[in-house]
Design a protein around this motif. Structure first.
Motif, PDB file in Angstrom:
ATOM      1  N   ALA A   9       9.763  -1.612   7.334  1.00 33.96           N
ATOM      2  CA  ALA A   9       9.354  -1.393   6.035  1.00 33.96           C
ATOM      3  C   ALA A   9       7.617  -1.273   6.377  1.00 33.96           C
ATOM      4  CB  ALA A   9       9.501  -2.568   5.231  1.00 33.96           C
ATOM      5  N   ILE A  10       7.132  -2.234   7.036  1.00 34.25           N
ATOM      6  CA  ILE A  10       5.702  -2.090   7.479  1.00 34.25           C
ATOM      7  C   ILE A  10       5.316  -0.649   8.074  1.00 34.25           C
ATOM      8  CG2 ILE A  10       3.927  -3.189   8.555  1.00 34.25           C
ATOM      9  CD1 ILE A  10       5.697  -5.868   8.659  1.00 34.25           C
ATOM     10  N   ALA A  11       6.127  -0.304   8.804  1.00 36.41           N
ATOM     11  CA  ALA A  11       5.896   1.198   9.412  1.00 36.41           C
ATOM     12  C   ALA A  11       5.875   2.184   8.447  1.00 36.41           C
ATOM     13  CB  ALA A  11       6.722   1.455  10.508  1.00 36.41           C
ATOM     14  N   GLY A  12       6.994   1.908   7.551  1.00 33.57           N
ATOM     15  CA  GLY A  12       7.053   2.891   6.512  1.00 33.57           C
ATOM     16  C   GLY A  12       5.793   3.040   5.458  1.00 33.57           C
ATOM     17  N   GLY A  13       5.420   1.786   5.060  1.00 30.86           N
ATOM     18  CA  GLY A  13       4.242   1.901   4.494  1.00 30.86           C
ATOM     19  C   GLY A  13       3.080   2.625   5.087  1.00 30.86           C
ATOM     20  N   ALA A  14       2.937   2.458   6.440  1.00 31.29           N
ATOM     21  CA  ALA A  14       2.092   2.994   7.198  1.00 31.29           C
ATOM     22  C   ALA A  14       2.119   4.460   7.078  1.00 31.29           C
ATOM     23  CB  ALA A  14       1.866   2.527   8.472  1.00 31.29           C
ATOM     24  N   ALA A  23       0.912  -1.207   0.048  1.00 28.92           N
ATOM     25  CA  ALA A  23      -0.086   0.023  -0.171  1.00 28.92           C
ATOM     26  C   ALA A  23       0.762   1.252   0.105  1.00 28.92           C
ATOM     27  CB  ALA A  23      -0.914   0.080   1.398  1.00 28.92           C
ATOM     28  N   GLY A  24       1.965   1.331   0.563  1.00 28.82           N
ATOM     29  CA  GLY A  24       2.976   2.378   0.820  1.00 28.82           C
ATOM     30  C   GLY A  24       3.507   2.577  -0.590  1.00 28.82           C
ATOM     31  N   GLY A  25       4.092   1.236  -1.166  1.00 30.64           N
ATOM     32  CA  GLY A  25       4.612   1.530  -2.424  1.00 30.64           C
ATOM     33  C   GLY A  25       3.549   2.056  -3.519  1.00 30.64           C
ATOM     34  N   TRP A  26       2.364   1.483  -3.520  1.00 27.18           N
ATOM     35  CA  TRP A  26       1.247   1.907  -4.369  1.00 27.18           C
ATOM     36  C   TRP A  26       1.044   3.477  -4.111  1.00 27.18           C
ATOM     37  CZ3 TRP A  26      -3.952  -0.801  -4.586  1.00 27.18           C
ATOM     38  CH2 TRP A  26      -4.748  -0.407  -5.672  1.00 27.18           C
ATOM     39  N   ILE A  27       0.983   3.987  -3.001  1.00 29.90           N
ATOM     40  CA  ILE A  27       0.814   5.423  -2.843  1.00 29.90           C
ATOM     41  C   ILE A  27       2.051   6.305  -3.461  1.00 29.90           C
ATOM     42  CG2 ILE A  27       1.205   7.359  -0.897  1.00 29.90           C
ATOM     43  CD1 ILE A  27      -1.631   5.950  -0.939  1.00 29.90           C
ATOM     44  N   LEU A  28       3.037   5.682  -3.240  1.00 33.82           N
ATOM     45  CA  LEU A  28       4.268   6.279  -3.917  1.00 33.82           C
ATOM     46  C   LEU A  28       4.144   6.598  -5.472  1.00 33.82           C
ATOM     47  CD1 LEU A  28       7.618   5.340  -2.256  1.00 33.82           C
ATOM     48  CD2 LEU A  28       6.608   7.527  -2.377  1.00 33.82           C
ATOM     49  N   ALA A  81       0.970   4.351  12.175  1.00 40.42           N
ATOM     50  CA  ALA A  81       2.373   4.296  11.735  1.00 40.42           C
ATOM     51  C   ALA A  81       3.094   4.610  12.936  1.00 40.42           C
ATOM     52  CB  ALA A  81       2.504   5.350  10.851  1.00 40.42           C
ATOM     53  N   ALA A  82       2.525   5.539  13.808  1.00 41.32           N
ATOM     54  CA  ALA A  82       3.388   5.691  14.901  1.00 41.32           C
ATOM     55  C   ALA A  82       3.805   4.608  15.921  1.00 41.32           C
ATOM     56  CB  ALA A  82       3.061   6.884  15.768  1.00 41.32           C
TER      57      ALA A  82
END
Length: 268
Positions: A238-243, A110-115, A205-206
């Protein structure tokens, strides 16, 4: 825009970290990125190729001239990674651990998709339709929200195993397991219903970042040569980064905004 740039840098560093670990050990990111057939011909070569993609796209995200292409390539790569985890859900749909693994990678994707959706140029947005632009961002947010209960429910299904990861110095360790699991589920509901979604995504995310530091940080410090600790730390980041990328996509909305304003907000 500053929040998206910071989230992008954070996400890029996790990809670089995964790439470095993959190149050092010539293997995948353990249970998170496992090839179903362990004795697949050329398996190690594929592992090196995956590590190279992670490293190159991670570096590419750090520079404006290469960020757009890197985001597109990384989105495709993460989608393939997600499809590998989908196999486990299909084969073992009644095992929550299968959904947990899928949910974790779904958050990263999801984070990569947002980017990709936010960095794609106008021509690409017209050609790819719902994959990019505002629609792509909204779809990525929905995927993120749907993935959170898969992670949160694991805290209840596997409470005994999860409590072992809670630092010993924290009181009421089981309560923290249930609280964090419930928080992920609550964040999902808030985002899907449009109830302060920006705040929900930011708090999620936090929380994921704090959990990463508390659970995996001490292990890396205690055993800096342990591949397992490093892989778990980087994947968790990476999971947190996606969030954080999902949370940053709400950057023009008031933090406590509710309802359609947030759903229809531009990505800026």
């Amino acid at each position: 825009m500053a929040s998206l740039r910071l989230a992008r840098v954070f996400f890029a560093l996790t990809m670089i970290g995964l790439g470095i670990v993959g190149l050092i050990y010539g293997d995948f990111a353990m249970v998170w990125q496992r090839i179903p057939i362990e004795h697949l011909p050329g398996r190690q070569l594929i592992a090196y190729a995956c590590a190279a993609i992670e490293l190159v796209t991670g570096i590419g995200l750090l520079f404006r001239s290469t960020a757009r292409f890197s985001a597109a390539l990384l989105a495709v790569y993460l989608l393939l990674w997600l499809l590998l985890k989908l196999r486990e859900v299909v084969v073992m749909p009644r095992m929550e651990a299968s959904w947990l693994g899928f949910g974790e990678i779904a958050v990263i994707f999801a984070g990569g998709w947002i980017l990709h959706a936010s960095l794609a140029d106008d021509g690409r947005r017209k050609a790819l339709g719902f994959i990019t632009g505002k629609t792509g961002v909204r779809c990525a947010r929905v995927l993120f929200a749907l993935a959170l209960p898969m992670i949160g429910l694991s805290h209840f299904f596997y409470s005994e195993q999860t409590v072992a990861f809670v630092p010993a110095w924290l009181p009421f360790r089981l309560a923290w397991v249930y609280l964090t699991g419930a928080a992920s589920i609550a964040a999902s509901i808030a985002m899907l219903l449009g109830i302060v979604p920006r705040l929900a995504a930011t708090l999620e995310a936090a929380m994921l970042s704090i959990i990463t530091l508390l659970v995996w940080g001490p292990g890396v410090i205690a055993t800096p040569m342990d591949r397992t600790q490093w892989t778990a730390l980087i994947i968790s980041f990476a999971i947190a980064g996606g969030a954080w990328l999902v949370a940053s996509s709400y950057r023009i909305a008031p933090r406590f905004a509710v309802g359609a304003y947030v759903t229809n907000a531009s990505i800026g």
